[in-house]
Design a protein around this motif. Structure first.
Motif, PDB file in Angstrom:
ATOM      1  N   TYR A  49       0.807  -1.215   0.000  1.00 24.46           N
ATOM      2  CA  TYR A  49       0.000   0.000   0.000  1.00 24.46           C
ATOM      3  C   TYR A  49       0.846   1.274   0.000  1.00 24.46           C
ATOM      4  O   TYR A  49       0.512   2.256  -0.639  1.00 24.46           O
ATOM      5  N   GLY A  50       1.936   1.255   0.740  1.00 23.64           N
ATOM      6  CA  GLY A  50       2.791   2.429   0.861  1.00 23.64           C
ATOM      7  C   GLY A  50       2.638   3.102   2.209  1.00 23.64           C
ATOM      8  O   GLY A  50       1.524   3.410   2.643  1.00 23.64           O
ATOM      9  N   THR A  51       3.750   3.329   2.910  1.00 20.16           N
ATOM     10  CA  THR A  51       3.749   3.884   4.258  1.00 20.16           C
ATOM     11  C   THR A  51       4.818   4.957   4.360  1.00 20.16           C
ATOM     12  O   THR A  51       5.950   4.750   3.920  1.00 20.16           O
ATOM     13  N   LEU A  52       4.477   6.094   4.955  1.00 21.68           N
ATOM     14  CA  LEU A  52       5.437   7.191   5.088  1.00 21.68           C
ATOM     15  C   LEU A  52       6.312   6.964   6.317  1.00 21.68           C
ATOM     16  O   LEU A  52       6.223   7.673   7.322  1.00 21.68           O
ATOM     17  N   LEU A  53       7.185   5.984   6.220  1.00 24.03           N
ATOM     18  CA  LEU A  53       8.043   5.614   7.346  1.00 24.03           C
ATOM     19  C   LEU A  53       8.953   6.752   7.797  1.00 24.03           C
ATOM     20  O   LEU A  53       9.293   6.852   8.977  1.00 24.03           O
ATOM     21  N   PHE A  54       9.359   7.604   6.871  1.00 22.73           N
ATOM     22  CA  PHE A  54      10.372   8.604   7.192  1.00 22.73           C
ATOM     23  C   PHE A  54       9.818  10.026   7.221  1.00 22.73           C
ATOM     24  O   PHE A  54      10.565  10.991   7.123  1.00 22.73           O
ATOM     25  N   ASP A  90      -6.152   2.959 -10.094  1.00 20.48           N
ATOM     26  CA  ASP A  90      -4.865   2.595  -9.489  1.00 20.48           C
ATOM     27  C   ASP A  90      -4.543   1.179  -9.935  1.00 20.48           C
ATOM     28  O   ASP A  90      -5.233   0.227  -9.564  1.00 20.48           O
ATOM     29  N   MET A  91      -3.475   1.016 -10.717  1.00 15.92           N
ATOM     30  CA  MET A  91      -3.145  -0.265 -11.328  1.00 15.92           C
ATOM     31  C   MET A  91      -2.644  -1.316 -10.340  1.00 15.92           C
ATOM     32  O   MET A  91      -2.560  -2.493 -10.669  1.00 15.92           O
ATOM     33  N   ARG A  92      -2.318  -0.929  -9.134  1.00 15.96           N
ATOM     34  CA  ARG A  92      -1.607  -1.839  -8.233  1.00 15.96           C
ATOM     35  C   ARG A  92      -2.476  -2.951  -7.673  1.00 15.96           C
ATOM     36  O   ARG A  92      -1.955  -3.991  -7.261  1.00 15.96           O
ATOM     37  N   TYR A  93      -3.796  -2.763  -7.634  1.00 17.11           N
ATOM     38  CA  TYR A  93      -4.658  -3.715  -6.933  1.00 17.11           C
ATOM     39  C   TYR A  93      -5.808  -4.176  -7.814  1.00 17.11           C
ATOM     40  O   TYR A  93      -6.437  -3.378  -8.499  1.00 17.11           O
ATOM     41  N   PHE A 117      -0.305   9.081  -4.392  1.00 11.88           N
ATOM     42  CA  PHE A 117      -0.760   7.957  -3.572  1.00 11.88           C
ATOM     43  C   PHE A 117      -0.459   6.619  -4.242  1.00 11.88           C
ATOM     44  O   PHE A 117      -0.037   5.659  -3.594  1.00 11.88           O
ATOM     45  N   SER A 118      -0.653   6.521  -5.540  1.00 13.75           N
ATOM     46  CA  SER A 118      -0.490   5.249  -6.266  1.00 13.75           C
ATOM     47  C   SER A 118       0.913   5.043  -6.804  1.00 13.75           C
ATOM     48  O   SER A 118       1.154   4.067  -7.530  1.00 13.75           O
ATOM     49  N   ASN A 119       1.826   5.955  -6.464  1.00 11.61           N
ATOM     50  CA  ASN A 119       3.196   5.870  -6.988  1.00 11.61           C
ATOM     51  C   ASN A 119       3.202   5.905  -8.518  1.00 11.61           C
ATOM     52  O   ASN A 119       3.999   5.231  -9.164  1.00 11.61           O
ATOM     53  N   ASP A 120       2.273   6.679  -9.085  1.00  8.79           N
ATOM     54  CA  ASP A 120       2.176   6.907 -10.528  1.00  8.79           C
ATOM     55  C   ASP A 120       1.801   5.651 -11.308  1.00  8.79           C
ATOM     56  O   ASP A 120       2.104   5.532 -12.494  1.00  8.79           O
TER      57      ASP A 120
END
Length: 336
Positions: free
Chosen positions: A112-117, A282-285, A265-268
């Protein structure tokens, strides 16, 4: 990851640092601390449908926020739970901290993607090594927590945490194997991918959805990585080009701004829905890993005005109909 797994991992890690008489309280505080960062889902707006996408897995999931997030949890939970188990505030903080600290890292294991930093970086970290839901992660942790609290022996939870580490490592190996197969597949088609990713499909580490971009086109396939690899050929779709695909969209409009927010959000990984010229997906899912039928999208509505937002849409599809096909892929069987 799902809330049950987040709580289970938080409880399990907290239990590894608890004394026998502290186990029950440690499990409760660790579990609640492990789930607490997802309270960011409450940050939303009826006027701005994409606001929750920007704030979910944002500051509450950052590694730098862990000490403060754990402190906020302790301020709420110590009086409700910690004191009932006879804990000092500092001990309640330790168990909340251990639970809270697992959350962002576990989420980063998914796709999904997480803003760890955050706030140092707004990159959405996604290691693509665990599915959002995976019973082989959740059930051993839950069983070990129950056993540990009932028997007052930490052996089971230590084994469960070791199993989790082993399973995550296995996910890394499987992801890399799937990517290798996808690279060979792209080469066989005469493509030189601009980028390529493999993402675990629902609830398993045997079938991965592979997406690569070549010549402004996304190619989606499924890859079974068992003893032998097997490719389930999928579909392709042109990458979103706003000037070509949405020529009516004014660049200074709110909807144009929302498209760029959705792109971040979808990393393009954006494309135009082939059945609706005003829907961006969003192509990822997708339900099936070799499909381009997205699980969520944004709906645009011409003409573009300065204030109108896009609509955010979920597309559940027929999951029951998809499961037999996914199971066939997991076993490496042929499908129609």
């Amino acid at each position: 990851m799902d809330p049950v797994t987040q709580g289970a991992l938080g409880a399990a890690v907290a239990l590894t640092k608890a004394r026998p008489e502290q186990l029950a309280g440690a499990a409760v505080l660790g579990a609640l601390g492990g789930m607490a960062p997802d309270l960011d889902v409450l940050i939303r707006s009826s006027a701005d449908p994409l606001l929750f996408l920007e704030y979910h897995r944002q500051f509450t999931h950052s590694l730098l926020f862990i000490p403060l997030g754990a402190l906020l949890c302790t301020l709420v939970l110590h009086g409700l739970i910690g004191k009932r188990f006879g804990f000092r505030f500092s001990l309640s903080y330790v168990f909340c901290f251990l639970g809270y600290a697992t959350h962002g890292l576990l989420d980063a294991c998914t796709t999904y993607g997480t803003l760890l930093f955050w706030p140092l970086s707004y990159e959405r970290v996604a290691w693509n090594i665990l599915s959002i839901i995976d019973p082989l992660v959740t059930l051993p942790l839950l069983a070990a927590i129950v056993w540990t609290v009932r028997t007052r022996s930490s052996a089971a939870v230590l084994l469960a945490v070791a199993w989790f580490g082993t399973y995550v490592t296995f996910g890394m190996v499987q992801r890399d194997r799937a990517e290798e197969v996808a690279w060979r597949l792209a080469e066989s088609r005469g493509h030189t991918p601009h980028r390529l990713e493999a993402k675990p499909s629902f609830a398993n580490l045997l079938v991965f959805k592979t997406v690569y971009e070549a010549d402004e086109v996304f190619f989606v396939d499924a890859v079974h990585v068992g003893w032998k690899s097997k490719v389930y050929v999928g579909e392709s779709v042109a990458k979103l080009n706003v000037s070509r695909d949405l020529p009516w969209l004014e660049s200074n409009s709110q909807q144009a701004h929302d498209v760029e927010r959705f792109r971040w959000f979808s990393n393009d990984y954006l494309a135009l829905d082939q059945s609706d010229p005003n829907r961006v997906i969003d192509m990822r899912y997708s339900l099936l890993p070799n499909d381009i039928n997205a699980l969520w999208s944004i709906q645009l509505e011409p003409p573009a005005s300065a204030e109108r937002h896009v609509m955010y849409q979920m597309h559940r599809g027929d999951s029951r109909a998809a499961l037999p096909t996914l199971w066939a892929m997991m076993t490496g069987a042929d499908i129609d």
